[in-house]
Enzyme design. Structure first.
Site, PDB file in Angstrom:
ATOM      1  N   GLN B 465       0.830  -1.211   0.000  1.00 10.29           N
ATOM      2  CA  GLN B 465       0.000   0.000   0.000  1.00 10.29           C
ATOM      3  C   GLN B 465       0.856   1.249   0.000  1.00 10.29           C
ATOM      4  O   GLN B 465       0.355   2.357  -0.193  1.00 10.29           O
ATOM      5  CB  GLN B 465      -0.947  -0.016   1.210  1.00 10.29           C
ATOM      6  CG  GLN B 465      -0.386   0.517   2.531  1.00 10.29           C
ATOM      7  CD  GLN B 465       0.529  -0.446   3.266  1.00 10.29           C
ATOM      8  OE1 GLN B 465       1.295  -1.187   2.660  1.00 10.29           O
ATOM      9  NE2 GLN B 465       0.484  -0.429   4.568  1.00 10.29           N
ATOM     10  N   SER B 505      -7.599   0.478   6.832  1.00 14.40           N
ATOM     11  CA  SER B 505      -7.155   1.762   6.264  1.00 14.40           C
ATOM     12  C   SER B 505      -6.885   2.791   7.356  1.00 14.40           C
ATOM     13  O   SER B 505      -7.167   3.973   7.202  1.00 14.40           O
ATOM     14  CB  SER B 505      -8.199   2.321   5.281  1.00 14.40           C
ATOM     15  OG  SER B 505      -8.451   1.393   4.268  1.00 14.40           O
ATOM     16  N   ARG B 506      -6.333   2.340   8.489  1.00 11.67           N
ATOM     17  CA  ARG B 506      -6.169   3.249   9.614  1.00 11.67           C
ATOM     18  C   ARG B 506      -4.790   3.891   9.681  1.00 11.67           C
ATOM     19  O   ARG B 506      -4.592   4.889  10.382  1.00 11.67           O
ATOM     20  CB  ARG B 506      -6.449   2.518  10.932  1.00 11.67           C
ATOM     21  CG  ARG B 506      -5.466   1.411  11.257  1.00 11.67           C
ATOM     22  CD  ARG B 506      -5.730   0.749  12.609  1.00 11.67           C
ATOM     23  NE  ARG B 506      -5.253   1.511  13.744  1.00 11.67           N
ATOM     24  CZ  ARG B 506      -3.966   1.633  14.097  1.00 11.67           C
ATOM     25  NH1 ARG B 506      -3.015   1.054  13.376  1.00 11.67           N
ATOM     26  NH2 ARG B 506      -3.623   2.330  15.152  1.00 11.67           N
ATOM     27  N   GLY B 693      -6.540   7.080   5.444  1.00  6.65           N
ATOM     28  CA  GLY B 693      -6.185   5.925   4.629  1.00  6.65           C
ATOM     29  C   GLY B 693      -7.221   5.734   3.538  1.00  6.65           C
ATOM     30  O   GLY B 693      -8.367   6.148   3.681  1.00  6.65           O
ATOM     31  N   GLU B 696      -9.431   0.973   0.926  1.00  6.17           N
ATOM     32  CA  GLU B 696     -10.615   0.133   0.709  1.00  6.17           C
ATOM     33  C   GLU B 696     -11.810   0.850   0.093  1.00  6.17           C
ATOM     34  O   GLU B 696     -12.725   0.203  -0.394  1.00  6.17           O
ATOM     35  CB  GLU B 696     -11.077  -0.449   2.055  1.00  6.17           C
ATOM     36  CG  GLU B 696     -10.013  -1.217   2.787  1.00  6.17           C
ATOM     37  CD  GLU B 696     -10.389  -1.483   4.231  1.00  6.17           C
ATOM     38  OE1 GLU B 696     -10.659  -2.632   4.554  1.00  6.17           O
ATOM     39  OE2 GLU B 696     -10.443  -0.527   5.019  1.00  6.17           O
TER      40      GLU B 696
END
Lengths: 286, 738, 149
Positions: B465, B505-506, B693, B696
């Protein structure tokens, strides 16, 4: 575990004699795609691999008087790209271009592909529609088998336990004949065929169909032709109604299987659609 | 630095094939590990006899249930899963034993010699069948197989439904699927006395540390977890997987390390996406507003609770949707069945819930005669609205996301019939609203050395990512140093500080803020140290390009240290949130911020085969402030492409609990020929400028946008994923022959 | 048994093993990855006599006497191959587990067809899977690379 012996005969008769000698303990390995897969998944445990990698003169594509000859050790990728094949029958070159992915086509041979008798394959249907024959070598003699009689069932062929496929012969097509291959993938574009249809038709000057051959594969255990349906076309113009009737006949009479690529019901429907589309292509190509 | 599209820091290693994935790990004297798995979906284990297997040359040790202590059970919240099965197996593929050997050949030979006897028990595979009276019980503690029931109660449902002009009730299903990272699960473990080192492809190193310390009764500090870059995670590596087994195996090898690398087939029985059945009952008024929604979710958790005690409540919050609805009740059930354990799958739980609520949006709009796009726009949350949990929504941009997606498709093309064989065209939309982790903590440590180099110690996992590149960019900006002066180390729990997990996505937000805090401390320290040197008060200093700058003068970071006789400076930063919901009412605050995304699809359906072609897809996500635009866009695009899998093709098929397609030939994932003919995506930023983030957000809308486009094209509604050609054709037939 | 890999001869132990196993385990050429083990994903793509092949589907014994190229053989004099550079320039990877396979397939494609259309690229690379979904950038990278190769 004992290591597997790797033998490398230099011609087919030697290979066949070795196969005869070791019988069930040995496996022939040509390109190696299906043998390596089966070894990896422990589906087979041979003590001997008889490699055809050093057999020479069977990697060829040749147009002789009686038709197209393709050596058993010819890679699928070479058939797909061959100008001789493209000229002989563009649909045949197309058929080989849609097998698996480019890596598989670089490795797999036509002999290995047919001998593996995997139902979810592309070439068998097109070759069956083209009335192809295969030549096989035993320890003593060679013989020829028509492709229609070659596939006996799932992963089963008419090859004797000591015979090896050496060559594929595709009879000449008349200059007015047309062929088409339709591969239908139902899920990913990369998937194996849900339904495969090879069709060959010949027409007279008036557009009447002289001869029709359709083989349906991937949806059934072995490529299937239906004489009753093919006969409907003879002497007829391939009208939309007739095309639909022939497609319906295939759909009705074949008994498809169910797997992750489609249920039997869906495959019956797709057989109808793709027999129709293949027929439309050969008709409209005239 | 923030806002610049720098390439990933380790790009060179990525294109030369030299990145050190777990799969490449080799340690001196390392043994090969092999897991022996259950052939039965549910059985008592009568016998696990390893006598003959131990005789195979090259076999060093074999682990079975007999080796395990009383604490050898784990799970997030419910510790029901044994390191290996003890006296009972509950799914096909459950580890029964593990072998450590000098070679894989030896291990495989030994596997064949382990004598296992089963006493078969009745099994159940469907979640709703598992909660019927008389269904077999998997765990005695939960006789009805419901191990988690999360509840949300907001408003008076009966009154609100009574106010509705129309009530819609629909059920939508998702099948089990596989995360299918190309790199499988790989873990290696080694004991040195009572100290354990584990190298593992995990998204959550500190969770691994805690679990292993509990299982083996040693201090967390006695467990060292090292995580190299991952070859993909997508949630599949987000919780405890094979680490306990690897560590327990290594305890029997006299200090020799053991490495387990799963085969592709094993991946399919290690973790799956939750199969789900979701029923939405929704009341609407003729003026186009909502009155009430009742959601009932049945999550098939598989044989062990795994991460589900956390995910089932998250799925509850994520099931409501981004619309103003006065009364909302949700019941979210986690249910045991005799299938492999389920866990997070990219867009966790939202992938299933968005499928449900965005599909129903179109069902409602079509029935009521409203335009699906306008119906959404009219009801989408805006900043200041309150969600069904009672929390106030801020920095909300659903409308912009949907507008941007719709605009991205271009001018509407005529939905007129195309020539036969060409199929029919249609358009559809989807919006998603996803919470992230409510309570979590990230810490970062910075080391500045007198050569001016900055090392960031972080436990954020780099899994493709670009997490490490992002953190380096944030450091560069927040500290005022060039990117080239920054080195990143971690995760290694012996030297990198705590982080809850790299998931949901933190990280950009949580770890990003911890890095910002560490940079703030470092700058403060540098200002204090340099103020006398620059003869300027600290509050009039700033940093730039590795220098502390005053009005007229400046000094490099390295020189500040040298002039103060310091070799290095260390500063730490932390960022945490502690939020949550009332367990009985689901009221409270569910997330530090909301993940927001939308998508628009234009499809073509071949009405003879049912085959769908995605002509165009346009996606938008809300990113707050984009750290790296090109990598952010790649995340957006990647999410759409990943999302085509569960939308159109992915389903693990089980027959009697046995997966029938556990390979990438029979289980398809999207190829380059399956992607939309045209795919565009954008990240939306806001003035508030929080970094979010975006791993997703554009995924969950894909399936409903496609299903909605299909209905637009041919008037049939698919409610069960994946949307296969066969299902579409069947629906077309049913429609024409009612 | 002798294998020719990246221009050098390597003696490896006899035995029926896949080329992938020999490359990774014996020769330490770990740039080649196993993804699926059934020839579907292309993470193990290597070039054999210039043609892309799945390393997991071919036995090492079958490639004796042939020229094998792995990702480790692409750099020349410490310089990235133009395709590798194009993959960086176009951000054509995320987790990058699939990247060596894509790069080798691209090398073979551009060798066969120096000026491929976008459709031809899709067709040729369709047997290489990227789970992260970087396909659009991979397409751009191949288009960029063909201008440089």
């Amino acid at each position: 575990m004992n290591p597997i012996k790797f033998l490398e005969p230099t011609d087919f008769s030697e290979a066949s004699s070795l196969l005869d000698q070791y019988t069930d303990d040995a496996k022939i390995i040509a390109g190696g795609v299906s043998i390596t897969l089966m070894l990896q998944q422990k589906l087979i445990s041979p003590s001997v691999l008889i490699s055809l990698g050093r057999v020479s003169n069977y990697d060829f594509i040749r147009h002789d008087q009686d038709g197209l000859h393709i050596g058993a050790l010819t890679k699928l990728r070479d058939i797909e790209r061959s100008d001789i094949v493209k000229k002989f029958c563009p649909a045949l070159a197309h058929t080989f271009s849609v097998v698996g992915n480019v890596r598989v086509r670089n490795q797999a041979t036509i002999g290995g592909n047919l001998s593996a008798a995997d139902y979810a394959a592309d070439p068998p249907s097109m070759l069956a529609a083209l009335n192809a024959r295969v030549q096989v070598q035993g320890p003593e003699k060679k013989r020829e088998i028509s492709l229609g009689k070659f596939f006996l069932g799932f992963y089963t062929t008419a090859l004797e336990s000591n015979e090896i496929l050496t060559e594929v012969v595709i009879p000449n097509l008349s200059s007015s004949a047309r062929a088409a291959y339709h591969k239908y993938t139902s899920i990913s574009a990369e998937g194996r065929p849900c339904v495969a249809v090879g069709a060959v038709a010949d027409f007279d000057a008036d557009g009447k169909c002289l001869d029709l051959r359709i083989a349906v594969g991937a949806a059934v255990e072995t490529p299937q032709r239906l004489n009753s349906a093919e006969a409907m076309a003879r002497g007829q113009i391939l009208t939309d109604e007739l095309v639909a009737a022939i497609a319906e006949e295939y759909s009705l009479r074949l008994d498809p299987l169910t797997d992750v690529r489609g249920s039997a019901w869906y495959r019956k429907e797709m057989i109808r659609v793709f027999v129709k589309r293949a027929l439309q292509e050969v008709r409209n190509d005239r | 630095m923030i806002g610049e599209s720098v390439p990933m820091l380790d790009s060179l290693a990525r294109v030369t094939g030299t990145l050190d994935y777990m799969i490449n790990l080799r340690l001196p004297n390392m043994l090969v590990g092999k897991i022996v798995r259950s052939q039965s979906p549910h059985a008592k284990l009568l016998k696990v006899d390893i006598t003959n297997a131990l005789q195979v040359p090259g076999v060093i040790a074999i682990l079975t249930g007999a080796d395990l202590g009383a604490n050898a059970f784990y799970g997030a919240g419910i510790k029901d899963q044994g390191v290996v099965a003890v006296d009972r197996v509950r799914y096909v593929g459950e580890p029964i034993a593990a072998i450590a050997a000098e070679s894989l050949d030896a291990a495989e030979e030994a596997e064949l010699l382990i004598d296992i006897e089963y006493d078969e028990l009745p099994a159940v595979f469907d979640a709703q069948a598992a909660i019927q009276a008389g269904a077999p019980t998997l765990h005695e503690k939960f006789p009805n197989n419901i191990f988690k029931h999360a509840k949300l109660r907001h408003g008076d449902l009966d009154v609100a439904f009574a106010e509705a002009d129309e009530i819609f009730e629909d059920t939508f299903t998702s099948p089990p699927a596989q995360q299918a990272s190309l790199e499988p699960h790989v873990s290696a473990a080694q004991w040195d006395g009572e100290r354990l080192t584990i190298w593992t492809a995990s998204q959550a190193p500190f969770m691994v540390r805690k679990t292993l310390s509990e299982i083996f009764g040693i201090a967390p500090e006695a467990v060292r977890v090292i995580v190299p870059p991952l070859g993909g995670g997508y949630g599949g590596k987000g919780h405890i997987r094979i680490e306990p087994l690897a560590a327990a195996m290594a305890r029997k090898t006299n200090g020799r390390p053991v490495k387990f690398a799963l085969s592709r087939a094993e991946e399919f029985v290690t973790v799956t996406k939750h199969a789900a059945s979701i029923t939405l009952k929704t009341g609407v008024k003729r003026d186009g507003t909502f009155t009430a929604r009742q959601v009932t979710l049945y999550w098939n958790g598989g044989a062990y609770a795994d991460a589900s005690p956390l995910l089932v409540p998250a799925g509850m919050v994520r099931s409501v949707g981004p619309y103003r609805i006065p009364a909302v009740h949700v019941d979210s059930y986690g249910i045991y069945t005799n299938l492999p354990p389920a866990g997070a799958y990219r867009g966790a739980m939202s992938s299933q819930t968005t499928w449900a609520y965005e599909s129903q949006m179109d069902i409602i709009a079509r029935k009521m005669g409203w335009d699906p796009l306008e119906f959404r726009m009219k009801n989408l949350f805006v900043s200041g609205d309150r969600f069904a949990t009672g929390e106030e929504l801020r920095d909300v941009h659903f409308v912009e996301c949907l507008e941007a997606s719709a605009k991205g498709l271009g001018a509407p093309s005529s939905p007129a019939l195309l020539p036969e064989g060409e199929g029919k065209r249609g358009r559809g939309y989807g919006v998603m609203m996803k919470s992230t982790v409510a309570t979590s903590k990230s810490q970062a440590r910075l080391k500045l050395t007198d050569d001016g180099m900055v090392t960031l110690f972080t436990s954020t996992v780099e899994m493709g990512q670009g997490g490490h590149t992002t953190m380096a960019q944030i450091t560069a900006e927040a500290l005022g140093v060039p990117l080239s002066a920054i080195k990143i180390i971690g995760p290694d729990t012996a030297i990198t500080p705590f982080d809850s997990t790299t998931s949901a996505s933190r990280s950009t937000s949580m770890m990003g803020n911890a890095v910002v805090a560490a940079c703030g401390s470092m700058r403060k320290k540098l200002f204090e140290l340099s103020a006398p040197l620059l003869e300027t008060p600290p509050d009039q200093l700033r940093t730039k390009n590795g220098f502390v700058v005053a009005n007229e003068t400046s000094i490099s970071f390295g020189d500040i240290l040298k002039r103060n006789n310091l070799n290095e400076l260390n500063e730490a930063g932390e960022y945490s949130t502690s939020l949550g919901l009332d367990p009985e009412t689901g009221q409270g605050v569910s997330t530090p911020h909301w993940h927001q995304g939308a998508g628009a699809a234009e499809v073509k359906v071949d009405t003879e085969t049912g085959r769908v072609t995605i002509l165009r897809y346009s996606a938008a996500s809300f990113a707050g402030r984009v750290v790296n635009p090109r990598m952010a866009q790649l995340q957006n695009d990647g999410n759409v492409i990943f999302g085509l899998g569960p939308a159109l093709m992915e389903e693990i098929v089980f027959d009697g609990g046995q997966p029938t397609n556990p390979n990438l030939a029979d289980y398809s994932i999207p190829s380059i020929r399956d992607i939309p003919v045209e795919l565009t995506s954008i990240c939306i930023e806001s003035d508030e400028g929080e970094m979010h983030g975006i791993g997703e957000m554009t995924l969950p809308p894909v399936a409903p946008a496609i299903a909605n486009a299909i209905e637009d094209a041919i008037g049939v509604r698919i409610k069960d994923l994946p949307i296969t050609a066969e299902k579409i054709l069947r629906a077309l037939r049913e429609k024409s022959q009612p | 048994m002798i294998l020719n890999v990246n221009g050098s001869r390597h003696e490896v132990q006899e035995g029926t093993r896949t080329l992938l196993e020999v490359l990774r385990d014996d020769l330490g050429l770990v740039g080649t990855k196993e993804g699926c083990g059934v020839g579907m994903c292309g993470a193990c793509t290597v070039l054999v006599d210039g043609r892309p092949i799945s390393g997991c589907l071919i036995l090492a014994e079958q490639v004796v006497g042939k020229e094998i190229l792995t990702v480790e053989g692409l750099e020349k004099n410490g310089q990235l191959h133009p395709i590798q550079q194009a993959f960086i320039d176009e951000r054509a990877f995320q987790c990058a587990y699939c990247t060596p396979g894509f790069i080798l397939s691209t090398a073979a494609l551009l060798n066969e067809n120096p000026n491929p259309s976008e459709d031809e690229i899709r067709e040729y690379l369709s047997g290489n899977l990227c789970r992260c979904g970087s396909y659009q950038n991979i397409l751009k990278a191949v288009l960029r690379a063909h201008q440089r190769v």
